[in-house]
Design a protein around this motif. Sequence first.
Motif, PDB file in Angstrom:
ATOM      1  N   PRO A 169       0.822  -1.212   0.000  1.00 43.41           N
ATOM      2  CA  PRO A 169       0.000   0.000   0.000  1.00 43.41           C
ATOM      3  C   PRO A 169       0.855   1.261   0.000  1.00 43.41           C
ATOM      4  O   PRO A 169       1.908   1.321   0.624  1.00 43.41           O
ATOM      5  CB  PRO A 169      -0.802  -0.121   1.311  1.00 43.41           C
ATOM      6  N   GLY A 170       0.378   2.266  -0.745  1.00 46.43           N
ATOM      7  CA  GLY A 170       1.028   3.567  -0.743  1.00 46.43           C
ATOM      8  C   GLY A 170       2.290   3.662  -1.561  1.00 46.43           C
ATOM      9  O   GLY A 170       2.993   4.670  -1.488  1.00 46.43           O
ATOM     10  N   GLN A 171       2.596   2.631  -2.374  1.00 45.65           N
ATOM     11  CA  GLN A 171       3.844   2.642  -3.127  1.00 45.65           C
ATOM     12  C   GLN A 171       3.682   3.188  -4.541  1.00 45.65           C
ATOM     13  O   GLN A 171       4.622   3.683  -5.125  1.00 45.65           O
ATOM     14  CB  GLN A 171       4.424   1.219  -3.200  1.00 45.65           C
ATOM     15  N   GLY A 172       2.471   3.071  -5.122  1.00 44.07           N
ATOM     16  CA  GLY A 172       2.278   3.549  -6.488  1.00 44.07           C
ATOM     17  C   GLY A 172       1.008   2.986  -7.077  1.00 44.07           C
ATOM     18  O   GLY A 172      -0.007   3.673  -7.173  1.00 44.07           O
ATOM     19  N   MET A 173       1.052   1.695  -7.461  1.00 47.90           N
ATOM     20  CA  MET A 173      -0.121   1.046  -8.027  1.00 47.90           C
ATOM     21  C   MET A 173      -0.751   0.113  -6.998  1.00 47.90           C
ATOM     22  O   MET A 173      -0.072  -0.426  -6.126  1.00 47.90           O
ATOM     23  CB  MET A 173       0.260   0.250  -9.282  1.00 47.90           C
ATOM     24  N   ALA A 174      -2.067  -0.073  -7.135  1.00 50.52           N
ATOM     25  CA  ALA A 174      -2.770  -0.988  -6.242  1.00 50.52           C
ATOM     26  C   ALA A 174      -3.970  -1.562  -6.981  1.00 50.52           C
ATOM     27  O   ALA A 174      -4.591  -0.892  -7.819  1.00 50.52           O
ATOM     28  CB  ALA A 174      -3.227  -0.275  -4.968  1.00 50.52           C
ATOM     29  N   LEU A 175      -4.277  -2.826  -6.677  1.00 50.51           N
ATOM     30  CA  LEU A 175      -5.469  -3.453  -7.242  1.00 50.51           C
ATOM     31  C   LEU A 175      -6.693  -3.000  -6.471  1.00 50.51           C
ATOM     32  O   LEU A 175      -6.673  -2.882  -5.255  1.00 50.51           O
ATOM     33  CB  LEU A 175      -5.343  -4.973  -7.189  1.00 50.51           C
ATOM     34  N   ALA A 176      -7.775  -2.742  -7.194  1.00 54.57           N
ATOM     35  CA  ALA A 176      -9.021  -2.321  -6.568  1.00 54.57           C
ATOM     36  C   ALA A 176     -10.183  -2.931  -7.342  1.00 54.57           C
ATOM     37  O   ALA A 176     -10.014  -3.429  -8.472  1.00 54.57           O
ATOM     38  CB  ALA A 176      -9.126  -0.799  -6.536  1.00 54.57           C
ATOM     39  N   MET A 177     -11.356  -2.886  -6.736  1.00 53.99           N
ATOM     40  CA  MET A 177     -12.540  -3.455  -7.378  1.00 53.99           C
ATOM     41  C   MET A 177     -13.741  -2.574  -7.045  1.00 53.99           C
ATOM     42  O   MET A 177     -13.887  -2.104  -5.917  1.00 53.99           O
ATOM     43  CB  MET A 177     -12.780  -4.892  -6.895  1.00 53.99           C
ATOM     44  N   ARG A 178     -14.584  -2.351  -8.028  1.00 56.32           N
ATOM     45  CA  ARG A 178     -15.798  -1.567  -7.815  1.00 56.32           C
ATOM     46  C   ARG A 178     -16.877  -2.044  -8.765  1.00 56.32           C
ATOM     47  O   ARG A 178     -16.613  -2.779  -9.731  1.00 56.32           O
ATOM     48  CB  ARG A 178     -15.531  -0.085  -8.044  1.00 56.32           C
ATOM     49  N   SER A 179     -18.100  -1.623  -8.508  1.00 60.58           N
ATOM     50  CA  SER A 179     -19.219  -1.965  -9.386  1.00 60.58           C
ATOM     51  C   SER A 179     -19.175  -1.116 -10.652  1.00 60.58           C
ATOM     52  O   SER A 179     -18.740   0.044 -10.624  1.00 60.58           O
ATOM     53  CB  SER A 179     -20.551  -1.752  -8.666  1.00 60.58           C
ATOM     54  N   ALA A 180     -19.628  -1.692 -11.732  1.00 61.96           N
ATOM     55  CA  ALA A 180     -19.692  -0.945 -12.992  1.00 61.96           C
ATOM     56  C   ALA A 180     -20.766   0.133 -12.892  1.00 61.96           C
ATOM     57  O   ALA A 180     -21.869  -0.113 -12.383  1.00 61.96           O
ATOM     58  CB  ALA A 180     -19.995  -1.887 -14.147  1.00 61.96           C
ATOM     59  N   GLU A 181     -20.433   1.329 -13.335  1.00 61.16           N
ATOM     60  CA  GLU A 181     -21.382   2.430 -13.323  1.00 61.16           C
ATOM     61  C   GLU A 181     -22.297   2.372 -14.543  1.00 61.16           C
ATOM     62  O   GLU A 181     -21.998   1.696 -15.531  1.00 61.16           O
ATOM     63  CB  GLU A 181     -20.626   3.757 -13.257  1.00 61.16           C
ATOM     64  N   ARG A 182     -23.395   3.134 -14.434  1.00 68.52           N
ATOM     65  CA  ARG A 182     -24.418   3.033 -15.483  1.00 68.52           C
ATOM     66  C   ARG A 182     -23.873   3.439 -16.844  1.00 68.52           C
ATOM     67  O   ARG A 182     -24.164   2.786 -17.865  1.00 68.52           O
ATOM     68  CB  ARG A 182     -25.606   3.908 -15.097  1.00 68.52           C
ATOM     69  N   HIS A 183     -23.088   4.512 -16.890  1.00 68.51           N
ATOM     70  CA  HIS A 183     -22.602   4.983 -18.191  1.00 68.51           C
ATOM     71  C   HIS A 183     -21.530   4.070 -18.784  1.00 68.51           C
ATOM     72  O   HIS A 183     -21.151   4.233 -19.952  1.00 68.51           O
ATOM     73  CB  HIS A 183     -22.048   6.411 -18.052  1.00 68.51           C
ATOM     74  N   GLU A 184     -21.036   3.096 -17.975  1.00 72.07           N
ATOM     75  CA  GLU A 184     -20.006   2.187 -18.478  1.00 72.07           C
ATOM     76  C   GLU A 184     -20.595   0.918 -19.070  1.00 72.07           C
ATOM     77  O   GLU A 184     -19.884   0.165 -19.747  1.00 72.07           O
ATOM     78  CB  GLU A 184     -19.045   1.814 -17.339  1.00 72.07           C
ATOM     79  N   VAL A 185     -21.882   0.667 -18.837  1.00 75.15           N
ATOM     80  CA  VAL A 185     -22.530  -0.544 -19.352  1.00 75.15           C
ATOM     81  C   VAL A 185     -22.579  -0.479 -20.879  1.00 75.15           C
ATOM     82  O   VAL A 185     -22.986   0.526 -21.472  1.00 75.15           O
ATOM     83  CB  VAL A 185     -23.949  -0.689 -18.767  1.00 75.15           C
ATOM     84  N   GLY A 186     -22.171  -1.561 -21.531  1.00 71.38           N
ATOM     85  CA  GLY A 186     -22.162  -1.647 -22.977  1.00 71.38           C
ATOM     86  C   GLY A 186     -20.831  -1.298 -23.604  1.00 71.38           C
ATOM     87  O   GLY A 186     -20.604  -1.582 -24.785  1.00 71.38           O
ATOM     88  N   LEU A 187     -19.933  -0.687 -22.821  1.00 67.73           N
ATOM     89  CA  LEU A 187     -18.624  -0.348 -23.348  1.00 67.73           C
ATOM     90  C   LEU A 187     -17.644  -1.503 -23.176  1.00 67.73           C
ATOM     91  O   LEU A 187     -17.824  -2.356 -22.305  1.00 67.73           O
ATOM     92  CB  LEU A 187     -18.072   0.899 -22.649  1.00 67.73           C
ATOM     93  N   ALA A 188     -16.618  -1.523 -23.995  1.00 69.14           N
ATOM     94  CA  ALA A 188     -15.557  -2.515 -23.840  1.00 69.14           C
ATOM     95  C   ALA A 188     -14.686  -2.119 -22.650  1.00 69.14           C
ATOM     96  O   ALA A 188     -14.455  -0.927 -22.412  1.00 69.14           O
ATOM     97  CB  ALA A 188     -14.716  -2.586 -25.107  1.00 69.14           C
TER      98      ALA A 188
END
Length: 338
Positions: free
Chosen positions: A270-289
């Motif tokens: 943690p706090g070094q630069g990159m980190a893996l995360a996870m979240r729900s897809a938002e409405r405007h992202e549905v249908g996009l690649a």
Amino acid sequence: MIHFPAVRQGPLRALSVRLLAALGLVLCVVSVVYLDRDGYRDLNEDGVSLLDSFYYAVVSLSTTGYGDITPVTNSARLVNVLVITPARVLFLIILVGTTLEVLTEQFRTTRRVVRWRRDVKDHVIICGYGTKGRSAISALLETGFDKQRVVVVERNAVALRQATAEGFVTVEGSATRSNVLNEASVKSAQAVIIATDSDDAAVLVTLTVRQLTGGKVRIIAAVREAENAPLLKQSGAHQVIVSSSTAGRLLGLSTSAPPLIDVVEDLLTPGQGMALAMRSAERHEVGLAPRDLEALVIALIRRGRVVSLAEPAGIAVETGDMLVYVRNDRPSNNGVTV
């Protein structure tokens, strides 16, 4: 801050110290009364003797106060106000202080346990507070998980004290025993993380948790040997982490492809630069690649299954998908992660 080890003494020694202090207080009051015996009046009108001084000191300090010996001069009354009355309070504290302290602590502990049992829900139980258990808790807290919803089950006294000192609710005992897991309210838990020192203990804990919860609580277990992973899954574990093979792979990559190790460490630290995360897809992202999204998405979680982006093109984000992405975990100048 400097912390000194607690000085523990046996109950007989503690009682002896209190009795000696009480006796010393009685002798002090006897000396004060006897030296000023002319300022006291006895109902017998025969003066105040040394025995009378002992009698007056005892009945006064014990708050009995029969009234047969009373101070009559101003100096004697002043001594009663300034010396004997505070001594009376101190005497009672010495005699009943330990009992009051124990009863108060028991009452406070009982109330905290009752309140905790009433409110605990959707918590995470950590079975084992060794290196793996502490690392699992650190990862939970980094994601914003409430520290009050972490319960540590540990039978090692040293590890138990360490977990308690760090502010976690702890349950003493072996996680292989059903009564210990019930003390941790396993049936209302969100997940159980099994980080025991041995694989056989991990199997027993998994079987016990599954028996108590009927498979409704998520079980994540860590094992040393890869050959024991299928046994744990058959026992009811939803996910199994093989620590030895994972470490071995990293050791191999550090020889054949050293930069990959730097990337993995960056993702996991943690706090070094990159980190893996996870979240729900938002409405405007549905249908996009996934590759067209602003975030760097590396995988989709769809109905509990991992959808790899290495599959043929044409994958689009659907409603209910979870996005696994890489985020910038390096704090900005104002201390906020960007």
